[in-house]
Design an enzyme around this catalytic site. Sequence first.
Site, PDB file in Angstrom:
ATOM      1  N   TYR A 143       0.883  -1.175   0.096  1.00  0.00           N
ATOM      2  CA  TYR A 143      -0.055   0.083  -0.180  1.00  0.00           C
ATOM      3  C   TYR A 143       0.787   1.661  -0.019  1.00  0.00           C
ATOM      4  O   TYR A 143       0.370   2.216  -0.227  1.00  0.00           O
ATOM      5  CB  TYR A 143      -0.905  -0.052   1.220  1.00  0.00           C
ATOM      6  CG  TYR A 143      -2.195  -0.819   1.028  1.00  0.00           C
ATOM      7  CD1 TYR A 143      -2.310  -2.088   0.774  1.00  0.00           C
ATOM      8  CD2 TYR A 143      -3.454  -0.199   1.278  1.00  0.00           C
ATOM      9  CE1 TYR A 143      -3.455  -2.609   0.567  1.00  0.00           C
ATOM     10  CE2 TYR A 143      -4.750  -0.648   1.395  1.00  0.00           C
ATOM     11  CZ  TYR A 143      -4.686  -1.835   0.885  1.00  0.00           C
ATOM     12  OH  TYR A 143      -5.865  -2.434   0.799  1.00  0.00           O
ATOM     13  N   LYS A 193       3.505 -15.138   2.228  1.00  0.00           N
ATOM     14  CA  LYS A 193       3.521 -16.027   0.746  1.00  0.00           C
ATOM     15  C   LYS A 193       5.095 -16.184   0.695  1.00  0.00           C
ATOM     16  O   LYS A 193       5.789 -15.892   0.012  1.00  0.00           O
ATOM     17  CB  LYS A 193       3.038 -15.170  -0.181  1.00  0.00           C
ATOM     18  CG  LYS A 193       2.982 -15.899  -1.837  1.00  0.00           C
ATOM     19  CD  LYS A 193       1.888 -16.842  -1.557  1.00  0.00           C
ATOM     20  CE  LYS A 193       2.050 -17.867  -3.030  1.00  0.00           C
ATOM     21  NZ  LYS A 193       1.164 -18.986  -3.013  1.00  0.00           N
ATOM     22  N   ASP A 226      -2.810 -18.109   0.313  1.00  0.00           N
ATOM     23  CA  ASP A 226      -3.736 -18.743  -0.311  1.00  0.00           C
ATOM     24  C   ASP A 226      -4.487 -19.919   0.253  1.00  0.00           C
ATOM     25  O   ASP A 226      -5.737 -20.144   0.268  1.00  0.00           O
ATOM     26  CB  ASP A 226      -3.247 -19.235  -2.077  1.00  0.00           C
ATOM     27  CG  ASP A 226      -1.830 -20.267  -1.732  1.00  0.00           C
ATOM     28  OD1 ASP A 226      -1.369 -20.137  -0.408  1.00  0.00           O
ATOM     29  OD2 ASP A 226      -1.442 -20.789  -2.618  1.00  0.00           O
ATOM     30  N   ASP A 250      -6.413  -7.012   4.158  1.00  0.00           N
ATOM     31  CA  ASP A 250      -7.371  -6.269   3.234  1.00  0.00           C
ATOM     32  C   ASP A 250      -8.292  -7.497   2.839  1.00  0.00           C
ATOM     33  O   ASP A 250      -9.426  -7.265   3.108  1.00  0.00           O
ATOM     34  CB  ASP A 250      -6.861  -5.496   2.227  1.00  0.00           C
ATOM     35  CG  ASP A 250      -8.114  -4.674   1.704  1.00  0.00           C
ATOM     36  OD1 ASP A 250      -8.896  -4.284   2.304  1.00  0.00           O
ATOM     37  OD2 ASP A 250      -7.946  -4.858   0.447  1.00  0.00           O
ATOM     38  N   ASP A 254     -12.310  -8.999   4.659  1.00  0.00           N
ATOM     39  CA  ASP A 254     -13.540  -9.002   3.883  1.00  0.00           C
ATOM     40  C   ASP A 254     -14.012 -10.653   3.828  1.00  0.00           C
ATOM     41  O   ASP A 254     -15.195 -10.783   4.210  1.00  0.00           O
ATOM     42  CB  ASP A 254     -13.268  -8.757   2.459  1.00  0.00           C
ATOM     43  CG  ASP A 254     -13.483  -7.090   2.239  1.00  0.00           C
ATOM     44  OD1 ASP A 254     -13.262  -6.336   3.236  1.00  0.00           O
ATOM     45  OD2 ASP A 254     -14.111  -6.704   1.218  1.00  0.00           O
TER      46      ASP A 254
HETATM   47  C1  IPM Z   1     -10.400  -1.454   4.170  1.00  0.00           C
HETATM   48  C2  IPM Z   1     -10.647  -0.685   2.521  1.00  0.00           C
HETATM   49  C3  IPM Z   1      -9.675   0.136   2.212  1.00  0.00           C
HETATM   50  C4  IPM Z   1      -8.160  -0.493   2.200  1.00  0.00           C
HETATM   51  C5  IPM Z   1      -9.828   1.082   1.066  1.00  0.00           C
HETATM   52  C6  IPM Z   1     -10.959   2.025   1.233  1.00  0.00           C
HETATM   53  C7  IPM Z   1      -8.785   1.888   1.066  1.00  0.00           C
HETATM   54  O1  IPM Z   1     -10.799  -1.641   1.569  1.00  0.00           O
HETATM   55  O2  IPM Z   1     -10.180  -0.379   5.069  1.00  0.00           O
HETATM   56  O3  IPM Z   1     -10.193  -2.549   4.241  1.00  0.00           O
HETATM   57  O4  IPM Z   1      -8.091  -1.092   1.177  1.00  0.00           O
HETATM   58  O5  IPM Z   1      -7.375  -0.440   3.383  1.00  0.00           O
HETATM   59 MG    MG Z   2     -10.634  -3.599   2.526  1.00  0.00          MG
END
Ligand code: IPM
Ligand code: MG
Length: 361
Positions: A143, A193, A226, A250, A254
């Site tokens: 990032y 990884k 993975d 990240d 999710d």
């Molecule tokens: C998160 C989001 C952010 C990230 C985006 C909005 C920049 O997806 O907080 O997970 O990638 O960190």
């Molecule tokens: Mg995210």
Amino acid sequence: MTSSYRITLLPGDGIGPEITAVARQMLDAVSRKHGFELAYNEQPMGGAAIDATGEPLPASTLEACKAADAVLLAAIGSPQYDTLPREKRPETGLLGLRAGMGLFANLRPVKIIPALIDASTLKREVIEGVDLMVVRELTGGVYFGTPKGRVEAEGRVRGFNTMAYFDDEIDRIAKVGFDLAQQRSGRLCSVDKANVLDVSQLWRDQVEALHAASYPGVELSHMYVDNAAMQLVRNPRQFDVLLTSNLFGDILSDEAAMLSGSIGMLPSASLGESGPGLFEPIHGSAPDIARQDKANPMAMVLSAAMMLRVGLEQEAAATDLEQAVDQVLAGGYRTGDLMAEGCTQLGCKAMGDQLMGALEG
Ligand code: IPM
Ligand code: MG
């Protein structure tokens, strides 16, 4: 003397202002009940700030965040800003806020709420009892790594980023992971990884060294990213604390969020070495349902609870907010994202009223 805390509030974009209104109402109620004061300083951030000032993170917003006791952020981003140059986009503002406040540790707890078990796309027997925490490094890795950009060479265009960590950046996030594992069930799984990436091999070496030196009592395992993605849906109960780099966390957070049925339920905390923490729901700004009174305010309320517990050490008030959420769900009230047969569907405001009722009842 009554404790008083300065809260910088960042409602942001999309559904942000609607869910912020619900959280604020509830924070006011629990602070009255538990005898402390919250002084809010609302600041523009993301698209809202771009509209007002041309910048996604105005200097005045960052200053107000650094000066606060805690920061509560709702959500940022909207498709209308996706064509702006990268430095002007809402997401860049969020990265600037994380870096500017030194928030290297992102904690994303995933706990199954019994009333929502059938809202998950996964089978009950797979997710029952899941209680894990993703500890994601937040101010390094791909990032933020340099060099990055886009160059033209010999008629081709090449885009690139750099995934890089310093040893001390790995050590400080690994320490957060080990400390949390010690407070929880004593297991830490470090995700990398290392079979392909040099940066991951350094990650693994540092984690192993720290384990041997300072945390021999924690049960440490390593998993390739993975495989971790696969194991999260195959058998999520095997995990307690998952330690990840920025990009891997990240993605995996999710995925882990969906174990709980809806990403609309999960809070997060971003913390630094010292100074105020930033508390925000994991979900985004949901521009498709903005201003339609359809949003689920519960992740925002649970983020406010996390702020009270972790940021302000007001444990009893935090528990009150969490219990209000549990009670309303147990009563069969749902926002559209969680709607199930036999339940009562509510909009954001009406859900706020139910939550307030549960708090005061
Ligand atoms: C998160 C989001 C952010 C990230 C985006 C909005 C920049 O997806 O907080 O997970 O990638 O960190
Ligand atoms: Mg995210």
